[in-house]
Design a protein around this motif. Sequence first.
Motif, PDB file in Angstrom:
ATOM      1  N   ASN A 126       0.819  -1.209   0.000  1.00 20.39           N
ATOM      2  CA  ASN A 126       0.000   0.000   0.000  1.00 20.39           C
ATOM      3  C   ASN A 126       0.854   1.260   0.000  1.00 20.39           C
ATOM      4  O   ASN A 126       1.899   1.315   0.630  1.00 20.39           O
ATOM      5  N   THR A 128       0.713   5.226   1.108  1.00 18.43           N
ATOM      6  CA  THR A 128      -0.058   6.049   2.027  1.00 18.43           C
ATOM      7  C   THR A 128       0.368   7.503   1.909  1.00 18.43           C
ATOM      8  O   THR A 128       1.551   7.826   1.948  1.00 18.43           O
ATOM      9  N   VAL A 132      -4.811   8.699   3.403  1.00 15.12           N
ATOM     10  CA  VAL A 132      -5.289   8.099   2.155  1.00 15.12           C
ATOM     11  C   VAL A 132      -4.379   6.943   1.773  1.00 15.12           C
ATOM     12  O   VAL A 132      -3.154   7.064   1.835  1.00 15.12           O
ATOM     13  N   SER A 133      -4.977   5.831   1.369  1.00 10.83           N
ATOM     14  CA  SER A 133      -4.202   4.677   0.908  1.00 10.83           C
ATOM     15  C   SER A 133      -4.526   4.395  -0.550  1.00 10.83           C
ATOM     16  O   SER A 133      -5.677   4.518  -0.981  1.00 10.83           O
ATOM     17  N   LEU A 135      -4.122   1.231  -3.095  1.00 13.98           N
ATOM     18  CA  LEU A 135      -3.875  -0.197  -3.063  1.00 13.98           C
ATOM     19  C   LEU A 135      -3.529  -0.720  -4.457  1.00 13.98           C
ATOM     20  O   LEU A 135      -3.869  -0.085  -5.455  1.00 13.98           O
ATOM     21  N   LYS A 141      -9.264   3.792  -9.149  1.00 11.07           N
ATOM     22  CA  LYS A 141     -10.331   3.049  -8.475  1.00 11.07           C
ATOM     23  C   LYS A 141      -9.846   2.358  -7.203  1.00 11.07           C
ATOM     24  O   LYS A 141     -10.621   1.752  -6.496  1.00 11.07           O
ATOM     25  N   ASP A 142      -8.544   2.426  -6.942  1.00 10.02           N
ATOM     26  CA  ASP A 142      -7.956   1.708  -5.817  1.00 10.02           C
ATOM     27  C   ASP A 142      -7.557   2.632  -4.668  1.00 10.02           C
ATOM     28  O   ASP A 142      -6.629   2.340  -3.931  1.00 10.02           O
ATOM     29  N   CYS A 144      -8.417   4.547  -1.127  1.00  9.53           N
ATOM     30  CA  CYS A 144      -9.253   4.446   0.073  1.00  9.53           C
ATOM     31  C   CYS A 144      -9.027   5.683   0.929  1.00  9.53           C
ATOM     32  O   CYS A 144      -7.887   5.994   1.285  1.00  9.53           O
ATOM     33  N   ALA A 145     -10.115   6.378   1.257  1.00 11.82           N
ATOM     34  CA  ALA A 145     -10.024   7.564   2.110  1.00 11.82           C
ATOM     35  C   ALA A 145     -11.361   7.788   2.789  1.00 11.82           C
ATOM     36  O   ALA A 145     -12.409   7.509   2.212  1.00 11.82           O
ATOM     37  N   GLU A 146     -11.315   8.276   4.016  1.00  7.05           N
ATOM     38  CA  GLU A 146     -12.549   8.572   4.737  1.00  7.05           C
ATOM     39  C   GLU A 146     -13.109   9.935   4.354  1.00  7.05           C
ATOM     40  O   GLU A 146     -14.302  10.150   4.392  1.00  7.05           O
ATOM     41  N   PHE A 151     -10.238  12.411  -0.952  1.00  5.16           N
ATOM     42  CA  PHE A 151     -10.327  11.303  -1.908  1.00  5.16           C
ATOM     43  C   PHE A 151     -10.384  11.830  -3.337  1.00  5.16           C
ATOM     44  O   PHE A 151      -9.662  11.358  -4.220  1.00  5.16           O
ATOM     45  N   ARG A 155      -7.665  11.299  -6.284  1.00 10.83           N
ATOM     46  CA  ARG A 155      -8.140  10.630  -7.507  1.00 10.83           C
ATOM     47  C   ARG A 155      -7.850  11.473  -8.742  1.00 10.83           C
ATOM     48  O   ARG A 155      -7.383  10.960  -9.761  1.00 10.83           O
TER      49      ARG A 155
END
Length: 167
Positions: A126, A128, A132-133, A135, A141-142, A144-146, A151, A155
Amino acid sequence: MNEDQQNSVPNFDSIKDVPEKLLSYVDKFVKVQVIKNRCFMGFLHSIDPISLSVILLVPHEGSYRTTVIPGHAIEDMQEETPSDNIKLPTRKSVTVPTESDTPQRKAQLIAWFKKNLLSITETGDNLTIGNVSVLPPYSAKDICAENPVVFMQIRKLVESMPPNFQA
């Protein structure tokens, strides 16, 4: 059409439980009869095998309008012959990265983030950046973020990386 011909045309009830038959309608010009005596005609883009909902590309003013028809509303579907001026729209090709592309893509993305002055750490496979990660296989599309705002920014950054960017 006489009664014998009408009976030879399969109706939706007879094909909805046969996945191979449903798949044979994909990319075909179809007429979909729905509840309340409504009808849609267009190219069948895809069909959900569980809910039987369909995505139809309906010709509209020289282009195509995407229409989603819920499976419960479909009463009948049959293949039709489109008029000569209606052609099947071309699909965008999607390149799926292979496992051998992943290390190169990872190095490329690390260099791209550094070029854009982002502090990046690697945790296993991963990448980081703050909270934000990214993957494997490291596409837009890969991520991941809260936080949806963060995000979207990451992106956009990943999507803006030139395909031939040299790490």
